[in-house]
Design a protein around this motif. Structure first.
Motif, PDB file in Angstrom:
ATOM      1  N   PRO A 147       0.808  -1.136  -0.017  1.00  0.00           N
ATOM      2  CA  PRO A 147       0.071  -0.080   0.231  1.00  0.00           C
ATOM      3  C   PRO A 147       0.785   1.440  -0.095  1.00  0.00           C
ATOM      4  O   PRO A 147       1.855   1.360   0.617  1.00  0.00           O
ATOM      5  N   GLU A 148       0.474   2.317  -0.834  1.00  0.00           N
ATOM      6  CA  GLU A 148       0.904   3.472  -0.704  1.00  0.00           C
ATOM      7  C   GLU A 148       2.340   3.593  -1.433  1.00  0.00           C
ATOM      8  O   GLU A 148       3.244   4.374  -1.275  1.00  0.00           O
ATOM      9  N   ILE A 149       2.638   2.661  -1.842  1.00  0.00           N
ATOM     10  CA  ILE A 149       4.220   2.532  -2.694  1.00  0.00           C
ATOM     11  C   ILE A 149       3.818   2.307  -4.093  1.00  0.00           C
ATOM     12  O   ILE A 149       3.095   1.762  -4.530  1.00  0.00           O
ATOM     13  N   PHE A 150       4.784   3.142  -4.675  1.00  0.00           N
ATOM     14  CA  PHE A 150       4.687   3.160  -6.165  1.00  0.00           C
ATOM     15  C   PHE A 150       5.997   3.222  -7.174  1.00  0.00           C
ATOM     16  O   PHE A 150       6.894   3.011  -6.476  1.00  0.00           O
ATOM     17  N   ALA A 151       5.944   2.611  -8.338  1.00  0.00           N
ATOM     18  CA  ALA A 151       6.992   2.572  -9.348  1.00  0.00           C
ATOM     19  C   ALA A 151       6.681   3.899 -10.198  1.00  0.00           C
ATOM     20  O   ALA A 151       5.452   3.958 -10.520  1.00  0.00           O
ATOM     21  N   VAL A 152       7.791   4.796 -10.409  1.00  0.00           N
ATOM     22  CA  VAL A 152       7.637   5.772 -11.278  1.00  0.00           C
ATOM     23  C   VAL A 152       8.401   5.335 -12.546  1.00  0.00           C
ATOM     24  O   VAL A 152       9.433   5.022 -12.671  1.00  0.00           O
ATOM     25  N   ARG A 153       7.474   5.411 -13.760  1.00  0.00           N
ATOM     26  CA  ARG A 153       7.919   4.886 -15.019  1.00  0.00           C
ATOM     27  C   ARG A 153       8.340   6.214 -15.671  1.00  0.00           C
ATOM     28  O   ARG A 153       7.831   7.367 -15.787  1.00  0.00           O
ATOM     29  N   ILE A 154       9.718   6.182 -16.110  1.00  0.00           N
ATOM     30  CA  ILE A 154      10.263   7.467 -16.733  1.00  0.00           C
ATOM     31  C   ILE A 154      10.665   6.966 -18.094  1.00  0.00           C
ATOM     32  O   ILE A 154      10.742   5.951 -18.453  1.00  0.00           O
ATOM     33  N   LYS A 155      10.051   7.943 -18.825  1.00  0.00           N
ATOM     34  CA  LYS A 155      10.389   7.944 -20.314  1.00  0.00           C
ATOM     35  C   LYS A 155      11.524   8.146 -21.101  1.00  0.00           C
ATOM     36  O   LYS A 155      11.985   9.056 -20.667  1.00  0.00           O
ATOM     37  N   ILE A 156      11.934   7.352 -21.604  1.00  0.00           N
ATOM     38  CA  ILE A 156      13.190   7.292 -22.433  1.00  0.00           C
ATOM     39  C   ILE A 156      13.118   7.208 -23.730  1.00  0.00           C
ATOM     40  O   ILE A 156      13.123   6.114 -24.356  1.00  0.00           O
ATOM     41  N   PRO A 157      12.595   8.336 -24.618  1.00  0.00           N
ATOM     42  CA  PRO A 157      12.314   8.292 -25.792  1.00  0.00           C
ATOM     43  C   PRO A 157      13.328   7.395 -26.774  1.00  0.00           C
ATOM     44  O   PRO A 157      14.567   7.832 -26.551  1.00  0.00           O
ATOM     45  N   VAL A 158      12.998   6.657 -27.602  1.00  0.00           N
ATOM     46  CA  VAL A 158      13.800   5.836 -28.459  1.00  0.00           C
ATOM     47  C   VAL A 158      15.034   4.880 -27.838  1.00  0.00           C
ATOM     48  O   VAL A 158      15.912   4.401 -28.135  1.00  0.00           O
ATOM     49  N   GLY A 159      14.765   4.859 -26.389  1.00  0.00           N
ATOM     50  CA  GLY A 159      15.740   4.051 -25.524  1.00  0.00           C
ATOM     51  C   GLY A 159      17.096   4.698 -25.446  1.00  0.00           C
ATOM     52  O   GLY A 159      18.082   4.077 -24.816  1.00  0.00           O
ATOM     53  N   ASP A 160      17.269   6.034 -25.576  1.00  0.00           N
ATOM     54  CA  ASP A 160      18.502   6.730 -25.464  1.00  0.00           C
ATOM     55  C   ASP A 160      18.383   7.866 -24.323  1.00  0.00           C
ATOM     56  O   ASP A 160      17.523   8.437 -24.409  1.00  0.00           O
ATOM     57  N   ALA A 161      19.354   7.509 -23.387  1.00  0.00           N
ATOM     58  CA  ALA A 161      19.503   8.636 -22.301  1.00  0.00           C
ATOM     59  C   ALA A 161      20.899   9.134 -22.356  1.00  0.00           C
ATOM     60  O   ALA A 161      21.794   8.332 -22.305  1.00  0.00           O
ATOM     61  N   THR A 162      21.146  10.094 -21.857  1.00  0.00           N
ATOM     62  CA  THR A 162      22.485  10.841 -21.526  1.00  0.00           C
ATOM     63  C   THR A 162      22.903  10.362 -20.358  1.00  0.00           C
ATOM     64  O   THR A 162      22.148   9.787 -19.279  1.00  0.00           O
ATOM     65  N   ALA A 163      24.263  10.185 -20.034  1.00  0.00           N
ATOM     66  CA  ALA A 163      24.862   9.501 -18.995  1.00  0.00           C
ATOM     67  C   ALA A 163      24.384  10.570 -17.803  1.00  0.00           C
ATOM     68  O   ALA A 163      24.203  10.138 -16.518  1.00  0.00           O
ATOM     69  N   GLU A 164      24.307  11.781 -17.937  1.00  0.00           N
ATOM     70  CA  GLU A 164      23.873  12.846 -17.139  1.00  0.00           C
ATOM     71  C   GLU A 164      22.440  12.558 -16.632  1.00  0.00           C
ATOM     72  O   GLU A 164      22.021  12.690 -15.277  1.00  0.00           O
TER      73      GLU A 164
END
Lengths: 77, 287
Positions: free
Chosen positions: B19-36
């Protein structure tokens, strides 16, 4: 009698680099024979040399199973 | 804390078992994120989550163990890193794409550009659909991004033609050798005959032909509609071929609109298409 470079056993993309280096000392219009393995090499190297402005004159399978490519160096002669 | 459950879900907060615990889904468009950006996500996992980051099957990241009261702070931290949350619920999801022609030697089309454009035009418009809506973009018939499993899928494709307009055939046979489906046979003179019924449009003959005697007569995207995995999996129906990016965007937009108009709450696009008829639905989409 054109020069020959044997690139059997040399994989992509090193075979293309070596073929280009072999063409470099030639003057435009001179021909080079390149021996290539079946598979990826013969699908990649002839077309890549053509894309660089050289003319592919002949390409055929030898009895031993490799391919013989005859290419004429492009550019102003 | 005045965030209700619908806002949480719409904002990428997915309820977990506890209860009261969530997962936050973070969008990574085309699966590419910078190291930062990955460092920023690491900090969010440490500051607001349980210190782990989960890789989803659709090229997003999830931080688990986040409490609802962190909603605003997590969104602020993501925005500061140029990131946002991914959609959950009955919405257009983040498109999935393969590396495409940018990185893959087999890739025929720029999958990342189309996926990014689809994401920008369709993602998070805020309007609810009958059910989830997934988009996949892949660069060739190898289908690494599985376009046929998505509600709308795009696949890079070329239609080869042997016409010697750009160069004469030297009868090398490399085209037949390069074709993985046996669509090319050679005649007695070693000249190719292409059987388009067997062709899977991967363009290898066009790429291999050293004299350009085989060239691309048409190129672009093939479009699949109504693909769906999960329960009762089925592949999408081929609805259109060899269209450009502009038309791909229009069709995706039109498919979402038709699904919203014709779909019944709880059914996936596949079910809507079964109910109204595939031909009718495709007609609605293509216009």
């Amino acid at each position: 009698m054109s020069e020959t470079i044997d690139l059997r056993g040399v994989g992509c993309p090193l075979n293309f680099v070596k073929a280009k280096l072999a063409l470099e000392p030639l003057t435009a219009g001179e021909e080079l024979t390149v021996l290539l393995d079946d598979g990826e090499p013969v699908r990649n190297v002839p077309r890549s040399l053509a894309d660089e402005g050289n003319a592919v004159l002949a390409l055929g399978k030898a009895a031993e199973g490799h391919f013989e490519l005859r290419v004429r160096k492009g550019g102003a002669s | 804390m005045a965030v209700d459950e619908a806002t949480l879900k719409g904002g990428g907060f997915i309820k977990l078992r506890e209860p009261e615990i969530f997962a936050v889904r973070i969008k990574i468009p085309v699966g590419d994120a910078t190291a930062e950006q990955l460092r920023a996500i690491s900090r969010i996992a440490d500051d607001f989550g349980d210190g782990t980051v989960h890789l989803t099957v659709r090229q997003c990241l999830e931080v688990r163990g986040v409490r609802a009261e962190s909603f605003d702070a997590v969104h602020a931290a993501l925005a500061a890193a140029g990131l946002g949350t991914g959609a959950c619920g009955p919405r257009v999801r983040v498109p999935v794409s393969c590396p495409g022609s940018t990185f893959c030697k087999r890739g025929l089309n720029d999958t990342r550009a189309l996926a990014a454009a689809l994401d920008a035009s369709l993602y998070g418009r805020g309007d609810l659909l009958p059910h989830k809506f997934k988009i996949g973009v892949t660069g060739c018939s190898a289908s690494c991004a599985k376009p046929q499993e998505n509600d709308v899928g795009f696949q890079g494709a070329v239609r080869p033609v042997f016409d010697e307009l750009e160069g004469a055939c030297i009868a090398c046979g490399v085209c037949a050798d390069a074709c993985p489906t046996g669509a090319i046979t050679l005649d007695a003179e070693g000249r190719p005959h292409i059987d388009l019924a067997l062709c899977d449009h991967d363009g290898r003959c066009v790429q291999a032909c050293p004299t350009r005697a085989i060239r691309a007569e048409a190129a672009g995207w093939r479009v699949f509609l109504g693909g769906c995995f999960g329960k009762n999996p089925r592949l999408g129906v081929l609805a259109e071929t060899f269209i450009d990016d502009h038309e791909a965007l229009r069709i995706a937009d039109s498919a979402v609109d038709a699904y919203r108009r014709l779909g019944v709450k709880g059914e996936r696009l596949r079910d809507t298409m079964d109910r109204v008829g595939h031909d009718h639905f495709i007609e609605e989409v293509l216009g």
